[in-house]
Design a protein around this motif. Structure first.
Motif, mmCIF file in Angstrom:
data_model
loop_
_atom_site.group_PDB
_atom_site.id
_atom_site.type_symbol
_atom_site.label_atom_id
_atom_site.label_comp_id
_atom_site.label_asym_id
_atom_site.label_seq_id
_atom_site.Cartn_x
_atom_site.Cartn_y
_atom_site.Cartn_z
ATOM 1 N N VAL A 153 22.558 -20.263 36.979
ATOM 2 C CA VAL A 153 22.361 -18.828 37.089
ATOM 3 C C VAL A 153 21.995 -18.491 38.533
ATOM 4 O O VAL A 153 21.313 -19.266 39.210
ATOM 5 N N VAL A 154 22.509 -17.359 39.016
ATOM 6 C CA VAL A 154 22.107 -16.797 40.305
ATOM 7 C C VAL A 154 21.750 -15.341 40.067
ATOM 8 O O VAL A 154 22.130 -14.750 39.050
ATOM 9 N N LYS A 155 21.018 -14.729 41.005
ATOM 10 C CA LYS A 155 20.592 -13.353 40.779
ATOM 11 C C LYS A 155 20.457 -12.607 42.097
ATOM 12 O O LYS A 155 20.414 -13.210 43.175
ATOM 13 N N THR A 156 20.392 -11.275 41.997
ATOM 14 C CA THR A 156 20.252 -10.428 43.175
ATOM 15 C C THR A 156 19.751 -9.056 42.745
ATOM 16 O O THR A 156 19.953 -8.640 41.602
ATOM 17 N N LYS A 157 19.116 -8.358 43.667
ATOM 18 C CA LYS A 157 18.758 -6.955 43.449
ATOM 19 C C LYS A 157 19.926 -6.033 43.817
ATOM 20 O O LYS A 157 19.989 -4.902 43.351
ATOM 21 N N ASP A 158 20.826 -6.554 44.660
ATOM 22 C CA ASP A 158 21.914 -5.726 45.169
ATOM 23 C C ASP A 158 23.174 -6.579 45.314
ATOM 24 O O ASP A 158 23.265 -7.409 46.226
ATOM 25 N N GLN A 161 24.803 -7.287 48.676
ATOM 26 C CA GLN A 161 24.059 -7.989 49.723
ATOM 27 C C GLN A 161 23.947 -9.499 49.517
ATOM 28 O O GLN A 161 23.247 -10.167 50.264
ATOM 29 N N GLY A 162 24.631 -10.047 48.530
ATOM 30 C CA GLY A 162 24.600 -11.495 48.350
ATOM 31 C C GLY A 162 23.688 -11.931 47.212
ATOM 32 O O GLY A 162 22.908 -11.148 46.669
ATOM 33 N N TRP A 163 23.802 -13.219 46.875
ATOM 34 C CA TRP A 163 23.148 -13.776 45.688
ATOM 35 C C TRP A 163 22.320 -15.003 46.042
ATOM 36 O O TRP A 163 22.532 -15.652 47.059
ATOM 37 N N SER A 164 21.379 -15.330 45.156
ATOM 38 C CA SER A 164 20.482 -16.465 45.363
ATOM 39 C C SER A 164 21.234 -17.781 45.244
ATOM 40 O O SER A 164 22.381 -17.836 44.794
ATOM 41 N N ASP A 165 20.560 -18.865 45.631
ATOM 42 C CA ASP A 165 21.087 -20.189 45.332
ATOM 43 C C ASP A 165 21.010 -20.447 43.825
ATOM 44 O O ASP A 165 20.190 -19.838 43.119
ATOM 45 N N PRO A 166 21.837 -21.359 43.304
ATOM 46 C CA PRO A 166 21.884 -21.582 41.855
ATOM 47 C C PRO A 166 20.619 -22.231 41.311
ATOM 48 O O PRO A 166 19.977 -23.046 41.974
ATOM 49 N N ILE A 167 20.294 -21.839 40.100
ATOM 50 C CA ILE A 167 19.248 -22.490 39.314
ATOM 51 C C ILE A 167 19.944 -23.214 38.174
ATOM 52 O O ILE A 167 20.671 -22.593 37.390
ATOM 53 N N LYS A 168 19.763 -24.514 38.091
ATOM 54 C CA LYS A 168 20.442 -25.320 37.073
ATOM 55 C C LYS A 168 19.780 -25.122 35.717
ATOM 56 O O LYS A 168 18.556 -25.261 35.579
ATOM 57 N N MET A 169 20.589 -24.778 34.718
ATOM 58 C CA MET A 169 20.084 -24.542 33.370
ATOM 59 C C MET A 169 19.946 -25.857 32.585
ATOM 60 O O MET A 169 20.741 -26.785 32.771
ATOM 61 N N LYS A 170 18.976 -25.895 31.700
ATOM 62 C CA LYS A 170 18.688 -27.110 30.933
ATOM 63 C C LYS A 170 19.323 -27.034 29.544
ATOM 64 O O LYS A 170 18.648 -27.092 28.517
ATOM 65 N N PHE A 171 20.656 -26.867 29.534
ATOM 66 C CA PHE A 171 21.398 -26.965 28.274
ATOM 67 C C PHE A 171 22.831 -27.357 28.599
ATOM 68 O O PHE A 171 23.316 -27.148 29.712
ATOM 69 N N ASP A 172 23.519 -27.925 27.604
ATOM 70 C CA ASP A 172 24.901 -28.348 27.766
ATOM 71 C C ASP A 172 25.835 -27.256 27.244
ATOM 72 O O ASP A 172 25.399 -26.147 26.925
ATOM 73 N N GLY A 173 27.119 -27.593 27.118
ATOM 74 C CA GLY A 173 28.085 -26.605 26.656
ATOM 75 C C GLY A 173 28.653 -25.795 27.800
ATOM 76 O O GLY A 173 28.426 -26.085 28.982
ATOM 77 N N ASN A 216 10.551 -17.799 34.884
ATOM 78 C CA ASN A 216 10.926 -19.105 35.429
ATOM 79 C C ASN A 216 12.435 -19.318 35.483
ATOM 80 O O ASN A 216 12.892 -20.388 35.905
ATOM 81 N N ASP A 217 13.207 -18.324 35.043
ATOM 82 C CA ASP A 217 14.671 -18.421 35.020
ATOM 83 C C ASP A 217 15.128 -19.734 34.391
ATOM 84 O O ASP A 217 15.824 -20.552 35.001
ATOM 85 N N GLN A 218 14.732 -19.892 33.123
ATOM 86 C CA GLN A 218 15.094 -21.100 32.393
ATOM 87 C C GLN A 218 15.032 -20.820 30.887
ATOM 88 O O GLN A 218 14.258 -19.967 30.439
ATOM 89 N N VAL A 219 15.895 -21.518 30.142
ATOM 90 C CA VAL A 219 15.810 -21.392 28.691
ATOM 91 C C VAL A 219 14.505 -22.015 28.216
ATOM 92 O O VAL A 219 13.957 -22.928 28.846
ATOM 93 N N VAL A 220 14.013 -21.497 27.096
ATOM 94 C CA VAL A 220 12.753 -21.982 26.536
ATOM 95 C C VAL A 220 13.048 -23.174 25.635
ATOM 96 O O VAL A 220 13.783 -23.055 24.643
#
Length: 580
Positions: A153-158, A161-173, A216-220
């Protein structure tokens, strides 16, 4: 001592000068492309001109598959899959769902996109974009089959203006999608394999849901739950339930998914529940979108429709964007999966794509209140038949130009006279970054013409045009050196077999000596499945080389994979199209 130091310094400076001269000579030997003219001329647009209040469908012609869409206020943002194209995940903006501008790419940095050693149909799959009004943030979640990423997942306010570096998710599929509920909670839905030991047949997949921690930008951990097992009717062994999107309307939760696989049986289906975690009940009217029931004799054929996403339009009516294909006269898909749109009737309990269960046409009525198509004006994407001319006279390279597996900036330079491609020692057949600047094929009938200035020094040097469906299926049409002669060569490459057992067979179809004392014009054009390569010396008439050749290897039907044909300006110092 001082004299010795002076001699050494003089020698050192001389060596630097010689090295700089050699480097400059090598750089000056790089090919320069003066301009490109792409012209699309499909008969369907000639026979169906736009009338007042109409616009063309598909929205995005060429390889722009797996669309997802979101809205903030009056602004719409849409993303599509990009596989190993670099930069990745094209992002588009609109105020009216009709006129679109590309505002950039979501993944435009090496830290975000690590596809340098991935096959052409790996990399980025099925991005989903969602705006969360509760924290005023845009999120893009996707699967990256490369670089050890998986789901990110990446995110931004705008989005401008560009996006954040990736956050690796803790699930498969694959195919993850985000949902933000009215109570501020967030969820991720995605396609996955069944629980271990519970797979009933080939193509059996499930849809899972997780709670998503926004802090925390992560699945629970431990919240995952299967909410669809197999598909609409498990007794019929449905295949490839995927691309899920979750919506809320009138207090109920709706889960929309693709079903049937991205091919002839593709469709879109819908489920409903009183809770985001189910149980979900399928609509009795499923599928709500498909083109699988119709024969091959349609005058205008759209097929493989599915993988959709919904949004509320400017007229307070729902619309759905989705992928589809437009096969040529031999039923081959060379333009790839494209982005289409249809209005959606959600006046009752279940949403249904309007005219999504009958053969689709090339035009639609504009949403109420939209009065103008702006195709090709003021930065808006063109549509229908058009001519696009790129003179390479600005360092702001149009977003439609892409690289493979690495940044364009690693091999391009803007010089007097056009765009210089500084060649890699990489062949187009290798699964590595290539020194090739690509433009997507957007029509069945088109021409792609460029002017080239180049002086190859050996038979390992080549520059020109390439048509690429993949590293194993492509044409190369370029200039190299054979002895003391400069030779224009046409090479066809076709893979046999799969995976490690695949054999790549290349064949020289034609060659001719050419005079490179003046710029050389190169052209590829197609009339449906027939492609032709031509050249002109010193501004003369274009002459064909190699006759008419089949576009079979430029189709997904023959080459497989998920991309469309890409038209490239190509240079290499590892040429293997060698004339004996």
């Amino acid at each position: 001592m001082k004299r010795n130091q002076t001699v050494i310094l003089t020698l050192f400076l001389t060596l630097i000068s010689l090295f700089d001269g050699y480097a400059q000579k090598k750089k000056n030997n790089a090919p320069v492309f003066a301009e490109v003219v792409y012209e699309g001329k499909d008969k369907i647009y000639e026979t169906n001109p736009l009338k007042e209040g109409e616009f063309y469908n598909p929205l995005l012609q060429g390889c722009y598959p797996d669309p997802a869409i979101t809205r903030k206020g009056d602004d719409y943002f849409m993303v599509v899959s990009s596989f190993v194209m670099f930069p990745g995940v094209p992002i588009f903006h609109s105020k009216d769902l009709v006129n679109w501008t590309q505002i950039g790419h979501v993944l435009d940095r090496n830290s975000q996109l690590k596809v340098q050693d991935a096959g052409i149909s790996m990399g980025i799959y099925a991005p989903d974009i969602k705006y969360n009004p509760y924290n005023d943030t845009f999120y893009m979640i996707t699967t990256q089959f490369a670089g050890g990423f998986g789901n990110i997942v990446v995110k931004t306010k705008d989005p401008f203006q560009g996006w954040s570096d990736p956050i690796k998710m803790k699930f498969d599929g694959i195919d993850p999608g985000l949902f933000f509920d009215e109570d501020g909670k967030a969820y991720v839905v995605h396609n996955d394999a069944p629980n271990e030991g519970e797979e009933r047949y080939n193509g059996h997949r499930v849809i899972k849901i997780w709670e998503y921690d926004l802090e925390n930008d992560q699945v629970v951990a431990g919240t995952d739950k299967i909410i669809v097992d197999g598909g609409v009717d498990p007794s019929k062994n449905p295949i490839w339930i995927e691309a899920p999107h979750l919506y809320k309307k009138n207090g109920a939760y709706y889960l929309m998914c693709a079903e049937g696989g991205t091919g002839d049986n593709h469709s879109e289906v819908i489920f409903k529940s009183d809770s985001p975690t189910g149980p979900f009940i399928p609509a009795p009217s499923n599928p709500i979108l498909t083109q699988r029931y119709f024969g091959d004799e349609r005058s205008y054929k759209v097929d493989w429709a599915g993988h959709a996403d919904l949004v509320l339009g400017p007229d307070d009516k729902y619309y759905g964007v989705f992928l589809g294909v437009r096969p040529n006269e031999k039923n081959r898909v060379n333009t790839g999966r494209e982005t289409f749109i249809l209005p959606v009737d959600w006046s009752g309990e279940w949403p249904v794509f309007e005219n999504g269960l009958i053969p689709m046409g090339p035009k639609l009525k504009m949403p109420e209140g939209v009065t103008e198509v702006k195709y090709g004006k003021d930065g808006f994407f063109p549509n229908g038949n058009f001519v696009y001319t790129e003179k390479f006279d600005s360092k702001d390279l149009d977003y439609r130009w892409i690289g493979l597996r690495g940044p364009r900036e690693d091999f391009i330079s803007f010089v007097k006279g056009g765009l210089q491609i500084n060649p890699f020692a990489t062949n187009i057949k290798e699964v590595k970054p290539t020194s090739t600047l690509f433009y997507r094929q957007q029509h069945q009938n088109f021409s792609f013409t460029t002017k080239l200035t180049y002086q190859p020094q050996s038979d390992k040097d080549l520059a020109g045009i390439t048509c690429v469906q993949s590293e194993a299926f492509n044409y190369v049409f370029g200039v190299t050196k054979v002895g003391n002669d400069h030779v224009l060569v046409l090479q066809r490459t076709e893979g046999k077999g799969m995976g490690r057992n695949r054999q790549i067979n290349s064949q020289i179809l034609a060659s001719t000596k050419v005079d490179l004392s003046k710029p050389l014009t190169l052209q590829v054009k197609a009339n449906g499945d027939e492609y032709e390569f031509g050249y002109a010396v010193a501004g003369g008439e274009i002459q064909n080389l190699g006759g008419k050749v089949s576009g079979d290897i430029l189709s997904t039907n023959v080459a497989g994979g998920f991309t469309g044909n890409m038209l490239g300006l190509y240079a290499t110092t590892s040429n293997d199209a060698i004339v004996k």
